[in-house]
Design an enzyme around this catalytic site. Structure first.
Site, short mmCIF file in Angstrom:
data_model
loop_
_atom_site.label_atom_id
_atom_site.label_comp_id
_atom_site.label_asym_id
_atom_site.label_seq_id
_atom_site.Cartn_x
_atom_site.Cartn_y
_atom_site.Cartn_z
N SER A 134 6.63 -3.97 -11.59
CA SER A 134 7.35 -3.49 -10.40
C SER A 134 6.40 -2.74 -9.47
O SER A 134 5.41 -2.15 -9.92
CB SER A 134 8.48 -2.55 -10.81
OG SER A 134 9.12 -2.02 -9.66
N TYR A 144 12.12 5.05 -15.36
CA TYR A 144 12.10 3.60 -15.08
C TYR A 144 10.72 3.21 -14.57
O TYR A 144 10.10 2.26 -15.08
CB TYR A 144 13.16 3.22 -14.03
CG TYR A 144 12.98 1.79 -13.55
CD1 TYR A 144 13.40 0.72 -14.33
CD2 TYR A 144 12.35 1.51 -12.33
CE1 TYR A 144 13.20 -0.60 -13.92
CE2 TYR A 144 12.14 0.20 -11.91
CZ TYR A 144 12.57 -0.84 -12.70
OH TYR A 144 12.35 -2.14 -12.30
N1 LIG Z 1 15.75 -5.82 -8.38
C1 LIG Z 1 14.63 -5.13 -8.08
O1 LIG Z 1 14.50 -4.49 -7.02
C2 LIG Z 1 13.47 -5.18 -9.03
C3 LIG Z 1 12.21 -4.78 -8.56
C4 LIG Z 1 11.13 -4.81 -9.41
C5 LIG Z 1 11.29 -5.22 -10.71
N2 LIG Z 1 12.55 -5.58 -11.16
C6 LIG Z 1 12.66 -6.03 -12.55
O2 LIG Z 1 13.08 -7.38 -12.54
C7 LIG Z 1 13.64 -7.69 -13.80
C8 LIG Z 1 14.91 -8.51 -13.57
O3 LIG Z 1 15.84 -7.71 -12.87
P1 LIG Z 1 16.75 -8.27 -11.69
O4 LIG Z 1 16.38 -7.54 -10.46
O5 LIG Z 1 16.72 -9.75 -11.68
O6 LIG Z 1 18.16 -7.69 -12.12
P2 LIG Z 1 19.44 -8.35 -12.83
O7 LIG Z 1 19.99 -9.42 -11.96
O8 LIG Z 1 20.29 -7.19 -13.21
O9 LIG Z 1 18.84 -9.05 -14.13
C9 LIG Z 1 18.56 -8.36 -15.31
C10 LIG Z 1 18.51 -9.38 -16.43
O10 LIG Z 1 18.12 -8.72 -17.64
C11 LIG Z 1 19.05 -9.05 -18.64
N3 LIG Z 1 19.15 -7.99 -19.63
C12 LIG Z 1 19.39 -6.68 -19.40
N4 LIG Z 1 19.46 -6.02 -20.57
C13 LIG Z 1 19.27 -6.95 -21.55
C14 LIG Z 1 19.26 -6.90 -22.96
N5 LIG Z 1 19.44 -5.75 -23.63
N6 LIG Z 1 19.04 -8.04 -23.65
C15 LIG Z 1 18.86 -9.22 -22.99
N7 LIG Z 1 18.86 -9.32 -21.67
C16 LIG Z 1 19.08 -8.20 -20.95
C17 LIG Z 1 20.36 -9.30 -17.91
O11 LIG Z 1 21.22 -10.18 -18.63
P3 LIG Z 1 22.52 -9.77 -19.49
O12 LIG Z 1 23.16 -8.61 -18.82
O13 LIG Z 1 23.32 -11.05 -19.48
O14 LIG Z 1 21.96 -9.46 -20.85
C18 LIG Z 1 19.87 -10.01 -16.67
O15 LIG Z 1 19.72 -11.40 -16.93
C19 LIG Z 1 13.84 -6.38 -14.50
O16 LIG Z 1 12.79 -6.21 -15.46
C20 LIG Z 1 13.70 -5.34 -13.40
O17 LIG Z 1 13.25 -4.11 -13.88
C21 LIG Z 1 13.62 -5.59 -10.34
#
Ligand SMILES: NC(=O)c1ccc[n+]([C@@H]2O[C@H](COP(=O)([O-])OP(=O)(O)OC[C@H]3O[C@@H](n4cnc5c(N)ncnc54)[C@H](OP(=O)(O)O)[C@@H]3O)[C@@H](O)[C@H]2O)c1
Length: 226
Positions: free
Chosen positions: A136, A148
């Site tokens: 990130s 985080y």
């Molecule tokens: N959105 C942002 O601004 C941003 C920026 C930088 C980095 N990120 C990173 O990008 C990654 C993906 O996030 P996103 O933005 O795409 O958000 P998201 O749509 O909330 O996706 C998160 C994913 O992680 C899964 N997950 C969460 N806890 C889990 C667990 N205990 N076991 C298995 N799967 C789990 C969720 O699936 P289930 O709930 O179905 O398990 C979902 O598929 C994360 O690592 C986040 O930190 C996000």
């Protein structure tokens, strides 16, 4: 034979978008997350011959082991894995944070990612494969009191060390460092953020490089359009 990519956190956001982009680029995909229903819908969209849903909670080493074994059994190989599952926290101040929130955050963002890496690395060695991690922009800036952000510092440090471990046998490791992405990660829409497809495109770009090129890191930031 088409290459095979495992994606954690594949039920929504960046992971689901990467499944679509990689599938369009010719990859077969193994989809891991807890939400079986969402994974099944994505498999139906991508085609049962090209995708498999393997529901698992990344905090369970046993569940991840079984899920990844199913992907390898189904498609016969693993060429890449995307350790992308992650979560945020409502605890913003280190002084007042809820300790259970911290524990859950570390379990998912660090332990879960480590477990994925440990299980896939022996498979990736067989194919001179590629490991992608979702870091990130939060790992590159000061975020007051943010654990985080600190979990993402870990991801970036681990990615560099993994690249050093993998390169001697022809493997590659890439960390993606997006700024704000408009996903379910947030409680409210982020219309000025990146789209999950933008990060997915970067993931596929890294995956599709010729074997002698390792993309160590891709940083993506949204550019205001208004
Ligand atoms: N959105 C942002 O601004 C941003 C920026 C930088 C980095 N990120 C990173 O990008 C990654 C993906 O996030 P996103 O933005 O795409 O958000 P998201 O749509 O909330 O996706 C998160 C994913 O992680 C899964 N997950 C969460 N806890 C889990 C667990 N205990 N076991 C298995 N799967 C789990 C969720 O699936 P289930 O709930 O179905 O398990 C979902 O598929 C994360 O690592 C986040 O930190 C996000």
């Amino acid at each position: 034979m088409d290459k095979v990519l495992l994606i954690t956190g594949a039920s929504s956001g960046i992971g689901a978008a990467t499944a679509r982009a990689a599938s369009a680029a010719g990859w077969r995909v193994g989809l891991m997350a807890r939400s079986q229903g969402k994974l099944d819908e994505l498999v139906a969209e991508l085609g049962q011959d090209r995708a498999i849903a393997v529901a698992a909670d990344v905090t369970s080493a046993e569940a991840q082991h079984d899920a990844i074994a199913k992907v390898v059994e189904r498609f016969g190989r693993l060429d890449a894995a995307f350790a992308n599952a992650g979560m945020g926290t409502s605890s913003k101040s280190a002084e007042t944070a809820d300790l259970d929130d911290w524990r859950e955050l570390l379990d998912v963002n660090i332990w879960g990612l480590l477990v994925t890496a440990r299980i896939v690395l022996p498979e990736l060695r067989k194919t001179k494969g590629h490991l992608l991690l979702t870091g990130s922009r939060a790992a590159k800036i000061e975020l007051s009191g943010s654990v985080y952000g600190a979990t993402k510092h870990f991801v970036h440090g681990f990615a560099a060390n993994l690249l050093a471990e993998m390169r001697p046998w022809g493997g590659r490791c890439t960390v993606l460092a997006p700024g704000i992405v408009d996903t379910a990660f947030f409680d409210s829409p982020k219309p000025d953020g990146l789209k999950p497809e933008d990060v997915a495109n970067a993931a596929v770009y890294a995956l599709e490089q010729p074997p002698h090129v390792a993309i160590g890191e891709v940083t993506l930031m949204p550019v205001p359009q208004s």
